[in-house]
Design a protein around this motif. Structure first.
Motif, mmCIF file in Angstrom:
data_model
loop_
_atom_site.group_PDB
_atom_site.id
_atom_site.type_symbol
_atom_site.label_atom_id
_atom_site.label_comp_id
_atom_site.label_asym_id
_atom_site.label_seq_id
_atom_site.Cartn_x
_atom_site.Cartn_y
_atom_site.Cartn_z
ATOM 1 N N VAL A 34 11.780 23.808 43.433
ATOM 2 C CA VAL A 34 10.861 23.463 44.321
ATOM 3 C C VAL A 34 9.573 23.929 43.406
ATOM 4 C CG1 VAL A 34 9.719 23.960 46.595
ATOM 5 C CG2 VAL A 34 12.272 24.055 46.328
ATOM 6 N N ALA A 35 8.689 22.883 43.902
ATOM 7 C CA ALA A 35 7.146 23.066 43.096
ATOM 8 C C ALA A 35 6.595 24.434 43.483
ATOM 9 C CB ALA A 35 6.333 22.092 43.494
ATOM 10 N N GLY A 36 5.904 25.030 42.800
ATOM 11 C CA GLY A 36 5.464 26.107 43.120
ATOM 12 C C GLY A 36 6.182 27.545 42.636
ATOM 13 N N PHE A 37 7.306 27.283 42.561
ATOM 14 C CA PHE A 37 8.268 28.336 42.133
ATOM 15 C C PHE A 37 8.445 28.258 40.350
ATOM 16 C CE2 PHE A 37 9.448 28.355 46.553
ATOM 17 C CZ PHE A 37 9.377 29.650 46.718
ATOM 18 N N SER A 38 8.637 29.274 39.650
ATOM 19 C CA SER A 38 8.906 29.192 38.316
ATOM 20 C C SER A 38 10.347 28.820 37.710
ATOM 21 C CB SER A 38 8.384 30.559 37.606
ATOM 22 O OG SER A 38 9.280 31.576 38.427
ATOM 23 N N GLY A 39 11.076 28.816 38.782
ATOM 24 C CA GLY A 39 12.452 28.384 38.462
ATOM 25 C C GLY A 39 13.363 28.354 39.640
ATOM 26 N N PRO A 40 14.605 27.673 39.492
ATOM 27 C CA PRO A 40 15.503 27.516 40.437
ATOM 28 C C PRO A 40 15.993 28.881 41.028
ATOM 29 C CG PRO A 40 16.436 26.608 38.558
ATOM 30 C CD PRO A 40 14.829 26.981 38.207
ATOM 31 N N LEU A 41 16.135 30.079 40.190
ATOM 32 C CA LEU A 41 16.765 31.328 40.676
ATOM 33 C C LEU A 41 15.739 32.018 41.633
ATOM 34 C CD1 LEU A 41 18.444 32.875 37.711
ATOM 35 C CD2 LEU A 41 19.593 32.037 39.681
ATOM 36 N N GLN A 42 14.381 31.552 41.291
ATOM 37 C CA GLN A 42 13.453 32.171 42.393
ATOM 38 C C GLN A 42 13.406 31.284 43.571
ATOM 39 O OE1 GLN A 42 13.071 31.444 38.755
ATOM 40 N NE2 GLN A 42 12.320 33.447 38.217
ATOM 41 N N VAL A 43 13.732 29.884 43.661
ATOM 42 C CA VAL A 43 13.803 29.403 44.857
ATOM 43 C C VAL A 43 14.918 30.033 45.631
ATOM 44 C CG1 VAL A 43 14.168 27.063 45.702
ATOM 45 C CG2 VAL A 43 12.711 27.233 43.774
ATOM 46 N N LYS A 44 16.125 30.113 45.019
ATOM 47 C CA LYS A 44 16.976 30.813 45.473
ATOM 48 C C LYS A 44 16.890 31.804 46.368
ATOM 49 C CE LYS A 44 21.809 32.256 44.399
ATOM 50 N NZ LYS A 44 22.503 32.704 43.212
ATOM 51 N N VAL A 45 16.347 32.900 45.465
ATOM 52 C CA VAL A 45 16.356 34.289 46.123
ATOM 53 C C VAL A 45 15.259 34.387 47.087
ATOM 54 C CG1 VAL A 45 17.108 35.462 43.923
ATOM 55 C CG2 VAL A 45 14.671 35.033 44.219
ATOM 56 N N LEU A 92 21.404 26.608 53.155
ATOM 57 C CA LEU A 92 22.128 25.355 52.511
ATOM 58 C C LEU A 92 21.826 25.296 51.217
ATOM 59 C CD1 LEU A 92 22.035 23.411 55.669
ATOM 60 C CD2 LEU A 92 23.906 24.739 54.608
ATOM 61 N N PRO A 93 20.449 25.011 50.842
ATOM 62 C CA PRO A 93 19.979 24.869 49.408
ATOM 63 C C PRO A 93 20.678 26.031 48.667
ATOM 64 C CG PRO A 93 18.065 24.705 50.797
ATOM 65 C CD PRO A 93 19.126 25.299 51.482
ATOM 66 N N VAL A 94 20.548 27.161 49.141
ATOM 67 C CA VAL A 94 21.122 28.336 48.287
ATOM 68 C C VAL A 94 22.586 28.052 48.032
ATOM 69 C CG1 VAL A 94 21.500 31.003 48.282
ATOM 70 C CG2 VAL A 94 19.427 29.776 49.185
ATOM 71 N N TYR A 100 27.390 24.623 43.198
ATOM 72 C CA TYR A 100 27.039 23.324 42.155
ATOM 73 C C TYR A 100 26.842 23.915 40.840
ATOM 74 C CZ TYR A 100 26.174 18.463 40.472
ATOM 75 O OH TYR A 100 26.078 17.548 39.914
ATOM 76 N N ALA A 101 25.736 24.700 40.741
ATOM 77 C CA ALA A 101 25.058 25.048 39.600
ATOM 78 C C ALA A 101 25.654 26.077 38.751
ATOM 79 C CB ALA A 101 23.449 25.228 39.690
ATOM 80 N N LEU A 102 26.236 27.082 39.633
ATOM 81 C CA LEU A 102 26.864 28.299 39.274
ATOM 82 C C LEU A 102 28.259 28.348 39.244
ATOM 83 C CD1 LEU A 102 23.937 30.907 40.424
ATOM 84 C CD2 LEU A 102 24.118 29.759 38.205
ATOM 85 N N GLY A 103 28.918 28.025 40.328
ATOM 86 C CA GLY A 103 30.249 28.061 40.692
ATOM 87 C C GLY A 103 30.539 29.398 41.146
ATOM 88 N N PHE A 104 32.015 29.814 41.408
ATOM 89 C CA PHE A 104 32.461 30.793 41.820
ATOM 90 C C PHE A 104 32.447 31.897 40.816
ATOM 91 C CE2 PHE A 104 35.427 34.080 43.174
ATOM 92 C CZ PHE A 104 35.198 34.288 44.586
ATOM 93 N N ALA A 105 31.820 33.040 40.799
ATOM 94 C CA ALA A 105 31.735 33.875 39.612
ATOM 95 C C ALA A 105 32.525 35.054 39.705
ATOM 96 C CB ALA A 105 30.131 34.119 39.450
ATOM 97 N N ASP A 106 33.210 35.510 38.989
ATOM 98 C CA ASP A 106 33.830 36.737 38.886
ATOM 99 C C ASP A 106 33.717 37.556 37.532
ATOM 100 O OD1 ASP A 106 35.314 35.151 37.221
ATOM 101 O OD2 ASP A 106 37.092 35.106 38.256
ATOM 102 N N TYR A 107 32.620 37.268 36.892
ATOM 103 C CA TYR A 107 32.484 38.056 35.600
ATOM 104 C C TYR A 107 31.843 39.400 35.742
ATOM 105 C CZ TYR A 107 27.849 35.905 35.946
ATOM 106 O OH TYR A 107 26.681 35.496 36.293
#
Length: 172
Positions: A34-45, A92-94, A100-107
């Motif tokens: 989203v415009a105004g945020f430095s990246g997708p992770l910032q939008v998510k959090v 929902l966007p989160v 979609y972008a990260l998947g089910f992570a278990d690392y």
């Protein structure tokens, strides 16, 4: 108790389908920005953090509706409903980003807990929404399901947004 079997089965199905999709789907790395945020992770959090704020409003108004807080007025129920709707919409966007972008992570333990709690949140939310339409349930049912939804969302937030802010600082 029999009235809970179908909502519980559907909610469990939602959680399992999300987890299975997240695990089997190859993460794309393409995320919501989203415009105004430095990246997708910032939008998510930040969306997750705003969802937590509205979830706290849900908790406070639920406690008021059940007589546990001295808040009264015709505004309590509408605020409860709308804060829940807004909190859910913010997630929902989160979830799209996560699945979609990260998947089910278990690392790591944190990512595994985050993935499990995310699936639990949407399964519990589905169950709670289905239970809301049932008449004649015991008085403990809605508070318990609402509590599970709230606890799962707090867990999702703690394993993502809170972790992000504590390791990277407040970023927009």
């Amino acid at each position: 108790m029999a009235k809970l079997i179908v909502p519980l089965a559907i909610g469990a199905g939602v959680a399992v389908v999300l987890g299975t999709y997240g695990k089997l789907h190859t993460p794309t790395g393409i995320a919501v920005s989203v415009a105004g945020f430095s990246g997708p992770l910032q939008v998510k959090v930040w969306l997750a953090t705003m969802a937590i704020v509205f979830a706290v409003v849900q908790l406070v108004t639920a406690l008021a509706m059940w007589g546990k807080l001295p808040l009264r007025g015709s505004w309590v129920s509408p605020v409860h409903r709308w804060s829940g709707r807004i909190a859910f919409l913010l997630t929902l966007p989160v979830v799209v980003h996560c699945l979609y972008a990260l998947g089910f992570a278990d690392y790591s333990l944190r990512t595994l807990l985050h993935s499990i709690l995310g699936c639990l949140f949407f399964g519990a939310f589905t169950t709670k929404m289905l239970v809301l339409t049932k008449n004649g349930l015991a008085g403990w049912v809605l508070p318990v399901f609402g509590g599970v939804v709230f606890a799962a969302l707090v867990g999702v937030w703690a394993t993502s947004a809170a972790w992000f802010f504590s390791t990277s600082g407040l970023q927009f």
